[in-house]
Design an enzyme around this catalytic site. Structure first.
Site, mmCIF file in Angstrom:
data_model
loop_
_atom_site.group_PDB
_atom_site.id
_atom_site.type_symbol
_atom_site.label_atom_id
_atom_site.label_comp_id
_atom_site.label_asym_id
_atom_site.label_seq_id
_atom_site.Cartn_x
_atom_site.Cartn_y
_atom_site.Cartn_z
ATOM 1 N N LEU A 87 28.188 21.089 23.406
ATOM 2 C CA LEU A 87 27.304 20.966 22.251
ATOM 3 C C LEU A 87 27.697 19.842 21.303
ATOM 4 O O LEU A 87 26.863 19.379 20.529
ATOM 5 C CB LEU A 87 27.275 22.288 21.473
ATOM 6 C CG LEU A 87 26.728 23.509 22.212
ATOM 7 C CD1 LEU A 87 26.763 24.728 21.305
ATOM 8 C CD2 LEU A 87 25.311 23.254 22.714
ATOM 9 N N SER A 93 38.158 18.378 17.546
ATOM 10 C CA SER A 93 37.708 19.465 18.425
ATOM 11 C C SER A 93 36.521 19.015 19.270
ATOM 12 O O SER A 93 35.895 17.985 19.012
ATOM 13 C CB SER A 93 37.292 20.687 17.594
ATOM 14 O OG SER A 93 36.164 20.374 16.782
ATOM 15 N N VAL A 95 32.994 21.205 21.023
ATOM 16 C CA VAL A 95 32.275 22.474 20.865
ATOM 17 C C VAL A 95 31.448 22.729 22.115
ATOM 18 O O VAL A 95 30.741 21.827 22.600
ATOM 19 C CB VAL A 95 31.372 22.452 19.617
ATOM 20 C CG1 VAL A 95 30.664 23.803 19.445
ATOM 21 C CG2 VAL A 95 32.198 22.139 18.368
ATOM 22 N N LYS A 110 34.722 26.530 19.689
ATOM 23 C CA LYS A 110 35.245 25.306 19.080
ATOM 24 C C LYS A 110 36.697 25.164 19.534
ATOM 25 O O LYS A 110 37.567 25.927 19.111
ATOM 26 C CB LYS A 110 35.152 25.378 17.557
ATOM 27 C CG LYS A 110 35.604 24.107 16.857
ATOM 28 C CD LYS A 110 35.378 24.199 15.353
ATOM 29 C CE LYS A 110 35.762 22.901 14.662
ATOM 30 N NZ LYS A 110 35.546 22.975 13.188
ATOM 31 N N ASP A 209 34.524 18.289 2.308
ATOM 32 C CA ASP A 209 33.976 17.467 3.400
ATOM 33 C C ASP A 209 32.479 17.706 3.540
ATOM 34 O O ASP A 209 31.958 17.829 4.647
ATOM 35 C CB ASP A 209 34.702 17.808 4.705
ATOM 36 C CG ASP A 209 34.473 16.761 5.798
ATOM 37 O OD1 ASP A 209 34.057 15.632 5.464
ATOM 38 O OD2 ASP A 209 34.694 17.073 6.973
#
Length: 423
Positions: A87, A93, A95, A110, A209
């Site tokens: 995804l 990371s 996903v 994740k 963020d």
């Protein structure tokens, strides 16, 4: 050329919600609980990307292949989560969409890089999990269902199990004419962002963020998740093969009409006051750049810039130098001065570093030229009349030098521009 595939939610679901997905069989474990049988995914029929081309996470600065877990579509994790599609990816990371063979539902996994020696995001989720809150903004912050550690060939990787979400607000914005949203959609989005921030701030968490890539639209119909899986079976994603891993092209899920969800707490901080670097360059609040103590008011600065981005389709501030943080900060602070006017004396006294950019009277003396004066009212082009006046008032409440003068997230939530009435 390869490209990330856009998978749309079908008008007719591929399976009735709550029933076993199509093509899945049921087997029974020794303990008597039923599991779905893993699916077979094709080993051919996909576009093979030239090994010399950089793909997905390979394009990120400071990418190192052995930092990432070498996930394979079809792999079964923890004896229950079968990975069915990629995804997305980020600096820390990747996903993956997975089907829970035990729970018979879809989850997003994740998978963090192995370099996350201390997973700050996990600490934040544990902190939030220990707070008994009834704040309505909980529904607008992504939740952690479970976590575990996955052993890879080069180290251990923290894995988060989360509810799958749809496209990001940035992806949706890129599909709009002039890259900008209509005012009613912007105010609706900001309502939900501010509710989510209200919950985080009440829980003593600062996001730091906040931008449209980290705002995802919730999915209300799981049929799109089944569609993603079927797409990976019948038309596999393009991929690049190397000696020790496969890098897949991610799928966009063009679906979701649920709540806007604040995601990615990897840079979040617990506690009221902090120092040091934080925030993406173009969203960085002045107190952060000047090494002053900072708190949750930095999130409200980001909300002001987010509101401008969404309505105007362009950013107020940019990235001026990627090679030199010092040079970038000088240009950024000069641009702020040209737009907001000189900082007040009480702000200048909060840090010795302000003397590098202004004299005691707030006059610019920084190492780069001060750009021509800019006026917010001349830059607004998407709204007019009373709407323009209220929008400008909203922006001016948030984009102020002194953090203590910015509203709280819930005060901003009740601003007349968002509530649809004149002040």
């Amino acid at each position: 050329m390869f490209a990330r595939r856009l998978v749309r939610s079908p008008q007719l679901p591929l399976h009735t919600p709550g029933l076993i997905p199509r093509c899945a069989k049921v087997t029974r474990s020794i303990s008597g609980s039923s599991f779905l049988q893993p699916r077979e995914f094709p080993s051919s029929g996909f576009e093979v990307i030239d090994p010399s081309q950089r793909v997905e996470e390979e394009k990120l600065p400071f990418y190192r292949s052995d930092d990432y877990y070498p996930m394979r579509i079809g792999e079964i994790i923890q004896d229950r989560y079968q990975v069915v599609a990629k995804l997305g990816y980020g600096t820390g990371s990747t996903v993956w969409l997975s089907r829970d063979l035990k729970g018979r539902k879809y989850w997003a996994l994740k998978v963090h890089t192995r370099t996350s020696q201390r997973n700050c995001e996990l600490n934040v989720y544990r902190h939030l999990g220990g707070i008994d809150s009834e704040h309505p903004g909980q529904e607008n912050v992504r939740r952690l269902h479970d976590s575990f550690t996955l052993k890879g060939p080069d180290g251990e990787h923290d894995v988060f199990v989360m509810t799958p979400l749809g496209m990001s607000l940035r992806t949706l914005q890129d599909m709009q004419e002039n890259n900008a949203f209509q005012q009613d959609l912007v105010t609706t989005a900001l309502d939900q962002v501010l509710l989510g921030l209200g919950y985080l701030h009440e829980s003593d968490v600062i996001h730091t963020d906040l931008h449209s890539d980290n705002l995802l639209i919730a999915i209300t119909d799981d049929s799109i998740l089944s569609t993603v899986e079927e797409s990976e079976v019948h038309k596999p994603s393009a991929r690049k093969k190397t000696d020790d891993r496969i890098i897949y092209v991610s799928q966009y899920m063009l679906g979701g009409v649920g709540p806007l969800t604040v995601c990615d707490l990897g840079q979040a901080r617990i506690g009221g006051e902090h120092r040091g670097n934080a925030m993406p360059m173009q969203y960085r609040a002045p107190e952060v750049m000047l090494n002053m103590p900072w708190g949750n008011a930095v999130d409200l600065w980001a909300v002001g810039l987010l509101a401008w981005d969404l309505l105007q389709g362009e950013s107020l501030f940019g990235v001026y130098s990627r090679e030199s943080t010092e040079k970038n900060d000088a240009h950024h602070l000069a641009a702020m001065t040209a737009l907001l006017g000189p900082p007040p004396p009480e702000f200048l006294r909060k840090s010795e570093e302000t003397s590098r950019y202004w004299d005691n009277n707030g006059q610019w003396r920084g190492p780069v030229p001060l750009p021509p004066e800019r006026k917010l009212e001349t830059l607004v082009s998407r709204v007019e009349g009373e709407d323009k006046d209220m929008f400008l008032n909203f922006i001016r409440r948030l984009l102020v030098w002194y953090p203590e003068d910015r509203p709280t997230s819930m005060e901003a939530f009740f601003h007349p521009w968002l509530r649809g009435k004149s002040s």
